[in-house]
Scaffold this motif. Structure first.
Motif, mmCIF file in Angstrom:
data_model
loop_
_atom_site.group_PDB
_atom_site.id
_atom_site.type_symbol
_atom_site.label_atom_id
_atom_site.label_comp_id
_atom_site.label_asym_id
_atom_site.label_seq_id
_atom_site.Cartn_x
_atom_site.Cartn_y
_atom_site.Cartn_z
ATOM 1 N N LEU A 127 36.594 32.888 43.012
ATOM 2 C CA LEU A 127 35.424 32.198 43.558
ATOM 3 C C LEU A 127 34.278 32.122 42.550
ATOM 4 O O LEU A 127 33.233 31.541 42.839
ATOM 5 N N SER A 128 34.476 32.742 41.376
ATOM 6 C CA SER A 128 33.415 32.671 40.367
ATOM 7 C C SER A 128 33.222 31.220 39.941
ATOM 8 O O SER A 128 34.140 30.406 40.019
ATOM 9 N N LYS A 129 32.011 30.951 39.483
ATOM 10 C CA LYS A 129 31.658 29.578 39.104
ATOM 11 C C LYS A 129 32.644 29.016 38.075
ATOM 12 O O LYS A 129 33.143 27.911 38.193
ATOM 13 N N ARG A 130 32.922 29.856 37.081
ATOM 14 C CA ARG A 130 33.810 29.437 36.007
ATOM 15 C C ARG A 130 35.209 29.103 36.525
ATOM 16 O O ARG A 130 35.828 28.134 36.130
ATOM 17 N N SER A 131 35.689 29.927 37.451
ATOM 18 C CA SER A 131 37.035 29.744 37.944
ATOM 19 C C SER A 131 37.131 28.539 38.881
ATOM 20 O O SER A 131 38.140 27.838 38.892
ATOM 21 N N ARG A 132 36.096 28.315 39.642
ATOM 22 C CA ARG A 132 36.125 27.174 40.573
ATOM 23 C C ARG A 132 36.303 25.867 39.818
ATOM 24 O O ARG A 132 36.992 24.970 40.277
ATOM 25 N N LYS A 133 35.706 25.802 38.646
ATOM 26 C CA LYS A 133 35.868 24.602 37.814
ATOM 27 C C LYS A 133 37.334 24.424 37.449
ATOM 28 O O LYS A 133 37.892 23.351 37.524
ATOM 29 N N ALA A 134 37.957 25.540 37.043
ATOM 30 C CA ALA A 134 39.341 25.478 36.567
ATOM 31 C C ALA A 134 40.326 25.236 37.712
ATOM 32 O O ALA A 134 41.399 24.675 37.511
ATOM 33 N N SER A 135 39.965 25.680 38.925
ATOM 34 C CA SER A 135 40.929 25.638 40.019
ATOM 35 C C SER A 135 40.685 24.494 40.995
ATOM 36 O O SER A 135 41.243 24.466 42.077
ATOM 37 N N LYS A 136 39.844 23.549 40.585
ATOM 38 C CA LYS A 136 39.428 22.476 41.481
ATOM 39 C C LYS A 136 40.597 21.776 42.181
ATOM 40 O O LYS A 136 40.562 21.509 43.368
ATOM 41 N N GLN A 137 41.666 21.503 41.409
ATOM 42 C CA GLN A 137 42.757 20.722 42.001
ATOM 43 C C GLN A 137 43.612 21.527 42.974
ATOM 44 O O GLN A 137 44.431 20.974 43.683
ATOM 45 N N TYR A 138 43.438 22.869 42.950
ATOM 46 C CA TYR A 138 44.194 23.710 43.879
ATOM 47 C C TYR A 138 43.252 24.220 44.953
ATOM 48 O O TYR A 138 42.047 24.202 44.796
ATOM 49 N N GLY A 139 43.830 24.777 46.011
ATOM 50 C CA GLY A 139 43.020 25.581 46.921
ATOM 51 C C GLY A 139 42.857 26.929 46.248
ATOM 52 O O GLY A 139 43.682 27.300 45.406
ATOM 53 N N VAL A 140 41.836 27.684 46.649
ATOM 54 C CA VAL A 140 41.584 28.938 45.947
ATOM 55 C C VAL A 140 42.722 29.951 46.153
ATOM 56 O O VAL A 140 43.099 30.684 45.251
ATOM 57 N N GLU A 141 43.321 29.951 47.348
ATOM 58 C CA GLU A 141 44.431 30.881 47.605
ATOM 59 C C GLU A 141 45.653 30.508 46.775
ATOM 60 O O GLU A 141 46.377 31.370 46.282
ATOM 61 N N GLU A 142 45.873 29.237 46.647
ATOM 62 C CA GLU A 142 47.012 28.775 45.859
ATOM 63 C C GLU A 142 46.809 29.163 44.387
ATOM 64 O O GLU A 142 47.732 29.614 43.704
ATOM 65 N N TYR A 143 45.589 29.001 43.933
ATOM 66 C CA TYR A 143 45.265 29.358 42.551
ATOM 67 C C TYR A 143 45.480 30.865 42.335
ATOM 68 O O TYR A 143 46.088 31.290 41.353
ATOM 69 N N ALA A 144 45.007 31.664 43.298
ATOM 70 C CA ALA A 144 45.181 33.125 43.192
ATOM 71 C C ALA A 144 46.668 33.484 43.222
ATOM 72 O O ALA A 144 47.111 34.391 42.517
ATOM 73 N N SER A 145 47.451 32.755 44.017
ATOM 74 C CA SER A 145 48.890 33.016 44.083
ATOM 75 C C SER A 145 49.574 32.759 42.758
ATOM 76 O O SER A 145 50.473 33.492 42.362
ATOM 77 N N THR A 146 49.149 31.698 42.058
ATOM 78 C CA THR A 146 49.791 31.413 40.770
ATOM 79 C C THR A 146 49.473 32.543 39.778
ATOM 80 O O THR A 146 50.314 32.884 38.943
ATOM 81 N N ILE A 147 48.295 33.122 39.919
ATOM 82 C CA ILE A 147 47.964 34.261 39.040
ATOM 83 C C ILE A 147 48.868 35.450 39.375
ATOM 84 O O ILE A 147 49.444 36.078 38.488
ATOM 85 N N LEU A 148 49.017 35.730 40.667
ATOM 86 C CA LEU A 148 49.881 36.851 41.058
ATOM 87 C C LEU A 148 51.323 36.597 40.635
ATOM 88 O O LEU A 148 52.061 37.524 40.288
ATOM 89 N N ALA A 149 51.741 35.334 40.639
ATOM 90 C CA ALA A 149 53.101 35.011 40.176
ATOM 91 C C ALA A 149 53.226 35.309 38.690
ATOM 92 O O ALA A 149 54.224 35.867 38.230
ATOM 93 N N SER A 150 52.185 34.990 37.935
ATOM 94 C CA SER A 150 52.252 35.193 36.480
ATOM 95 C C SER A 150 52.206 36.671 36.105
ATOM 96 O O SER A 150 52.650 37.063 35.036
ATOM 97 N N THR A 151 51.664 37.516 36.997
ATOM 98 C CA THR A 151 51.592 38.948 36.680
ATOM 99 C C THR A 151 52.690 39.736 37.417
ATOM 100 O O THR A 151 52.720 40.967 37.358
ATOM 101 N N GLY A 152 53.559 39.010 38.119
ATOM 102 C CA GLY A 152 54.707 39.665 38.751
ATOM 103 C C GLY A 152 54.399 40.356 40.064
ATOM 104 O O GLY A 152 55.129 41.253 40.483
ATOM 105 N N LEU A 153 53.310 39.946 40.727
ATOM 106 C CA LEU A 153 52.941 40.636 41.967
ATOM 107 C C LEU A 153 53.009 39.743 43.201
ATOM 108 O O LEU A 153 52.629 40.172 44.298
#
Ligand SMILES: Nc1ncnc2c1ncn2[C@@H]1O[C@H](COP(=O)(O)OP(=O)(O)OP(=O)(O)O)[C@@H](O)[C@H]1O
Ligand SMILES: [Mg+2]
Length: 224
Positions: free
Chosen positions: A83-109
């Motif tokens: 939800l940080s300002k910087r991240s919202r810019k990067a994740s605009k095309q996704y929903g925030v939960e979807e964006y967080a999920s892709t991060i958890l996928a990349s870290t194996g969690l």
């Protein structure tokens, strides 16, 4: 203490217990204000800036003692930094939960996204810390003792993850008080002792530096 880190580098910060490594990270990330001197990031003076502003410039850090929201799921733990300002810019095309999920996928969690962190083994908590830092979409990532308290196997998992992040273009700066852990990982280390810079260079070279050896061996630790 004076040093430079260039974009795309992978650098270790070493020094015996109490050398000041965490203090350096606290100052870069804005948790502590230096009494003198300055810290610059991408040409901008960030000395004494508030942590959230520093995050929005692209610097994220993890903590030596793992920190997380105990009663929130892993996914929600990662949604918060997304939800940080910087991240919202990067994740605009996704929903925030979807964006967080892709991060958890990349870290194996991602399989554990719906559980609270309190029931996780320590290795997963270290991965969660990194996931939370990634949630802010950092350009420069500070990892404070990412191997601390981990089994050999867990350390390997974290090593792979950190290498992957660096390959993806993140500039990584990490501490370790046990030199051997960093030896095979980073091409360059900066060594400090009692709050002061003492040496830098390829790990093998720094490990044989007389002042570094004295700093470590004087306390009988570090090479174990
Ligand atoms: N300006 C200062 N003058 C004197 N002492 C300081 C100053 N800044 C920090 N310290 C102290 O120096 C110590 C440095 O500890 P720090 O946690 O940064 O070391 P570290 O290298 O991360 O050690 P460890 O390997 O145990 O994590 C702390 O006790 C801190 O309070
Ligand atoms: Mg420390």
């Amino acid at each position: 203490m004076s040093f430079e880190i260039h974009r795309g580098e992978f650098v270790g910060l070493i020094g015996p217990n109490g050398a000041g490594k965490t203090t350096i990270f606290n100052m870069i990330s804005g948790l502590e204000k230096p009494s003198s001197g300055s810290i610059r990031f991408n040409g901008q003076d960030i000395t004494g800036m508030k942590p959230f502003k520093i995050v929005n410039l692209g610097i994220a850090r993890t903590f030596q003692i793992v920190r997380y929201f105990r009663y929130m799921t892993l996914l929600d733990n990662v949604v918060v930094p997304c939800l940080s300002k910087r991240s919202r810019k990067a994740s605009k095309q996704y929903g925030v939960e979807e964006y967080a999920s892709t991060i958890l996928a990349s870290t194996g969690l991602v399989d554990k996204a719906r559980i609270p962190p309190i029931i996780l083994p320590h290795g997963d908590l270290r991965k969660l810390q990194i996931s939370k830092a990634l949630g802010t979409n950092p350009q420069f990532l500070l990892l404070d003792e990412p191997f601390s308290g981990l089994s050999h196997e867990e350390q390997e998992g974290i090593t792979d993850l950190i290498n992957k992040l660096h390959d993806d273009g993140v500039t990584v700066f990490m501490t370790g008080h046990v030199l051997r852990e960093l030896m095979h990982l980073v091409p360059r280390v900066i060594a400090m002792h009692q709050g002061k810079y003492i040496a830098e260079g390829p790990p093998q070279e720094v490990a044989n530096n007389k002042i570094v050896l004295e700093a470590y061996l004087g306390r009988g630790e570090g090479f174990a």
